[in-house]
Design an enzyme around this catalytic site. Structure first.
Site, PDB file in Angstrom:
ATOM      1  N   GLU A  72       0.826  -1.215   0.000  1.00 20.03           N
ATOM      2  CA  GLU A  72       0.000   0.000   0.000  1.00 20.03           C
ATOM      3  C   GLU A  72       0.857   1.260   0.000  1.00 20.03           C
ATOM      4  O   GLU A  72       1.636   1.473   0.937  1.00 20.03           O
ATOM      5  CB  GLU A  72      -0.909   0.022   1.227  1.00 20.03           C
ATOM      6  CG  GLU A  72      -1.782   1.275   1.319  1.00 20.03           C
ATOM      7  CD  GLU A  72      -2.589   1.350   2.594  1.00 20.03           C
ATOM      8  OE1 GLU A  72      -3.515   2.182   2.643  1.00 20.03           O
ATOM      9  OE2 GLU A  72      -2.303   0.600   3.540  1.00 20.03           O
TER      10      GLU A  72
ATOM     11  N   ASP B 288      -5.592   2.906  -1.574  1.00 21.66           N
ATOM     12  CA  ASP B 288      -6.270   3.738  -0.579  1.00 21.66           C
ATOM     13  C   ASP B 288      -6.505   5.115  -1.199  1.00 21.66           C
ATOM     14  O   ASP B 288      -5.557   5.877  -1.429  1.00 21.66           O
ATOM     15  CB  ASP B 288      -5.420   3.842   0.683  1.00 21.66           C
ATOM     16  CG  ASP B 288      -6.141   4.536   1.828  1.00 21.66           C
ATOM     17  OD1 ASP B 288      -6.736   5.602   1.581  1.00 21.66           O
ATOM     18  OD2 ASP B 288      -6.091   4.034   2.962  1.00 21.66           O
TER      19      ASP B 288
ATOM     20  N   GLN C 280      -9.706   1.281  -0.430  1.00 28.01           N
ATOM     21  CA  GLN C 280     -10.166   1.904   0.806  1.00 28.01           C
ATOM     22  C   GLN C 280     -10.580   3.348   0.542  1.00 28.01           C
ATOM     23  O   GLN C 280     -10.061   4.001  -0.375  1.00 28.01           O
ATOM     24  CB  GLN C 280      -9.065   1.856   1.866  1.00 28.01           C
ATOM     25  CG  GLN C 280      -8.738   0.442   2.314  1.00 28.01           C
ATOM     26  CD  GLN C 280      -7.581   0.379   3.290  1.00 28.01           C
ATOM     27  OE1 GLN C 280      -6.635   1.151   3.209  1.00 28.01           O
ATOM     28  NE2 GLN C 280      -7.641  -0.564   4.225  1.00 28.01           N
TER      29      GLN C 280
ATOM     30  N   GLU D 164     -12.015   3.135   5.861  1.00 29.68           N
ATOM     31  CA  GLU D 164     -10.887   3.320   6.772  1.00 29.68           C
ATOM     32  C   GLU D 164     -10.790   4.805   7.119  1.00 29.68           C
ATOM     33  O   GLU D 164      -9.877   5.505   6.691  1.00 29.68           O
ATOM     34  CB  GLU D 164      -9.581   2.817   6.166  1.00 29.68           C
ATOM     35  CG  GLU D 164      -8.465   2.715   7.211  1.00 29.68           C
ATOM     36  CD  GLU D 164      -7.116   2.351   6.623  1.00 29.68           C
ATOM     37  OE1 GLU D 164      -6.363   1.618   7.272  1.00 29.68           O
ATOM     38  OE2 GLU D 164      -6.808   2.805   5.498  1.00 29.68           O
TER      39      GLU D 164
END
Length: 255
Positions: free
Chosen positions: A135, A170, A196, A232
């Protein structure tokens, strides 16, 4: 209908993990994910997952010592990194979790890249039954983190050459670092293992800020994405008081 996963590293973080799983189920989430579950008995976590029927989508390798943010890209910490990779794999298998996020840590340069690739090779070959995730993190929340961009992650995945290595995309981190998320999602979708969401720049609920998740979600649907999106975000106050975005059809997010 779009499906969502509750990230229990942030949501219901005041509860023991099994109780947080139950709270996510009661709130209407379709899945859960976590950060570092290792203080919790995996049998109790697995029981809560079985009771609720929620899948656990992912967990992280441990960060290391206080102030660290992962070990896998640290050239002089290879043996420790692999201990933590093994720990994460064992725990994931024990609870039926499908993915392990291998945290790179604070490092730069060719030696760090070589260490990261070697540790990713180890993780992927040790756990061919799991998805291994990497990530990119933004340089405000994680200054000096080895992995900071989606193209960098894609190149590492290409070079590693493992079919079970994927990118955790993300939107919060990558909007800060790169923007242009519509095209980046298009370009990288074949190697994305999880997505996310959170608002930018405050990392709050995904119903405000500079990202229009109505557009992002509609675009993902058009691209054929059907897996849960990971919520998140950092709740301001009790998690249950922050869930209007999840149930309010007027936001046109959950459709």
């Amino acid at each position: 209908m779009t499906r969502f996963s509750a990230n229990l590293g942030f949501l219901w973080a005041d509860l023991p993990l099994p109780d947080a799983i139950r709270a996510a189920h009661a709130a209407g989430f379709d899945a859960v994910e976590c950060h570092w579950p290792y203080d919790h008995d995996p049998a109790a976590v697995r029981a809560a997952l079985d009771e609720t029927g929620l899948p656990m989508l992912g967990l992280n390798t441990l960060r290391g010592q206080p102030g660290e943010n992962g070990l896998a890209a640290l050239p002089d910490r290879r043996s420790e990194a692999r201990v933590e990779i093994d720990r994460a794999i064992r725990y994931a298998r024990a609870i039926g979790c499908g993915s392990v996020h291998v945290m790179a840590g604070f490092a730069q340069g060719r030696e760090a890249e070589a260490a990261f690739l070697a540790n990713l090779d180890y993780a992927c070959t040790t756990a061919p039954d799991l998805t291994i995730l990497i990530e990119p993190l933004n340089h405000y929340d994680a200054p000096g983190y080895f992995l900071q961009g989606s193209d960098q992650a894609a190149e590492l995945i290409r070079r590693a050459g493992h079919g079970n290595l994927r990118m955790m995309f993300d939107c919060y981190h990558l909007q800060i670092m790169e923007g242009d998320l519509t095209r980046r999602l298009e370009r990288h979708l074949p190697i994305i293992g999880h997505i996310q969401i959170a608002s930018v720049p405050d990392r709050g609920t995904p119903d405000h800020g500079e990202l229009d998740y109505r557009h992002i979600i509609s675009h993902l649907k058009a691209l054929g994405w059907s897996r849960p999106l990971g919520a998140e975000y950092r709740p301001v106050g009790p998690t249950d008081a922050t869930l209007d975005w999840l149930v309010d059809e007027g936001l046109a997010i959950r459709y």
